[in-house]
Design a protein around this motif. Sequence first.
Motif, PDB file in Angstrom:
ATOM      1  N   MET A 144       0.688  -1.152  -0.066  1.00  0.00           N
ATOM      2  CA  MET A 144      -0.251   0.199   0.130  1.00  0.00           C
ATOM      3  C   MET A 144       0.998   1.283   0.062  1.00  0.00           C
ATOM      4  N   GLU A 145       1.575   1.174   0.541  1.00  0.00           N
ATOM      5  CA  GLU A 145       2.909   2.328   0.602  1.00  0.00           C
ATOM      6  C   GLU A 145       3.190   2.908  -1.067  1.00  0.00           C
ATOM      7  N   VAL A 146       3.585   1.420  -1.543  1.00  0.00           N
ATOM      8  CA  VAL A 146       4.159   1.895  -2.944  1.00  0.00           C
ATOM      9  C   VAL A 146       3.250   2.343  -3.654  1.00  0.00           C
ATOM     10  N   VAL A 147       1.634   1.978  -3.919  1.00  0.00           N
ATOM     11  CA  VAL A 147       0.185   2.292  -4.513  1.00  0.00           C
ATOM     12  C   VAL A 147      -0.002   3.859  -3.973  1.00  0.00           C
ATOM     13  N   ILE A 148       0.210   4.191  -2.652  1.00  0.00           N
ATOM     14  CA  ILE A 148       0.190   5.283  -2.394  1.00  0.00           C
ATOM     15  C   ILE A 148       1.171   6.347  -2.846  1.00  0.00           C
ATOM     16  N   ARG A 149       2.197   6.542  -2.998  1.00  0.00           N
ATOM     17  CA  ARG A 149       3.252   7.041  -3.927  1.00  0.00           C
ATOM     18  C   ARG A 149       3.528   6.926  -4.906  1.00  0.00           C
TER      19      ARG A 149
END
Length: 308
Positions: A81-86
Amino acid sequence: MTYFTYILLNNVVPLTIMIAIGVILYRAFKLDIRTLSKLNFYLFSPALVFKMLYESSLSLAVLGQTLLFFVLFFAAMFLLMEVVIRLRGYKGGMIPAMRNSVIFYNSANYAIPLNQLVFVGDAFTLSIQIIIMMMQSLLPNTYGIYAVNASKRNDMKQTLRTILTLPVIYIIPIAFLMKGLDIPIPGPVYAPINYVSDAFIATALLTLGVQLGSMKWTFNLTDVMLSNVLRLCVGPAVGFLIVMLMGIEGLMAQALVLSCAVPTSLSSVLIAVEYDNEPEFSSQAVFSSTIFSIFTVTLVIYLIKFIG
């Protein structure tokens, strides 16, 4: 087809009816959604968690392995999710709202009956699902609330005070302690616990319906569909990979993968409403993921049969 029909008739249709009643009640009486939210946080949800943990049969071996799986799964989904959010460039309250819609899933009133259908009332697989439910009850009431308040740059002392007022973080150790020491609960006390816990599902779904009835239906289609894909498709795929890496096989592997396949939890809506953090997106994510889960969960049930 049997699984599809069962999921449709016993999960999606009843949930949709309750949500529709909530919409109708809001349109007719303009119900106060914050009152409903507080009832869920401070009364109904803690009672349900206590009852299920107190009545469950959990072995230490199953508890340890399931908790390890959950920690690895949660960490993997959080990093994803951190990757997607960024990549998507989310800002402010949308960051925890999107994250919550994927990492918090319906491990109680959807996953438990589903588990018992697929594994034909197996007590072993039920104990696995109850452990997952316990963690999925604890995290929204701790990390979920922390993340929402942090995104709004609220005072951290106040945030911690808010978390510490939530009954569920005390209910879990109390339930385990009373069960471990075999402390009986008097009938006049246990009866109200049963009444309140039985009301959780209805109240939570009515709350979702009230939220859907009060919002402007301007669908952010891209974000809602992205949330659904990550929750319903990527979630069970990640669960399968972790089961493989841990070397878990048989019924336990099947139960763990199935536990990852259920739709977004109502707790993401309750948090969004209680703290006014993207309630429209959160409600749409829960509702749509529940509908689409008819197809995705059916596929997962078919595929887990091939796990040795």
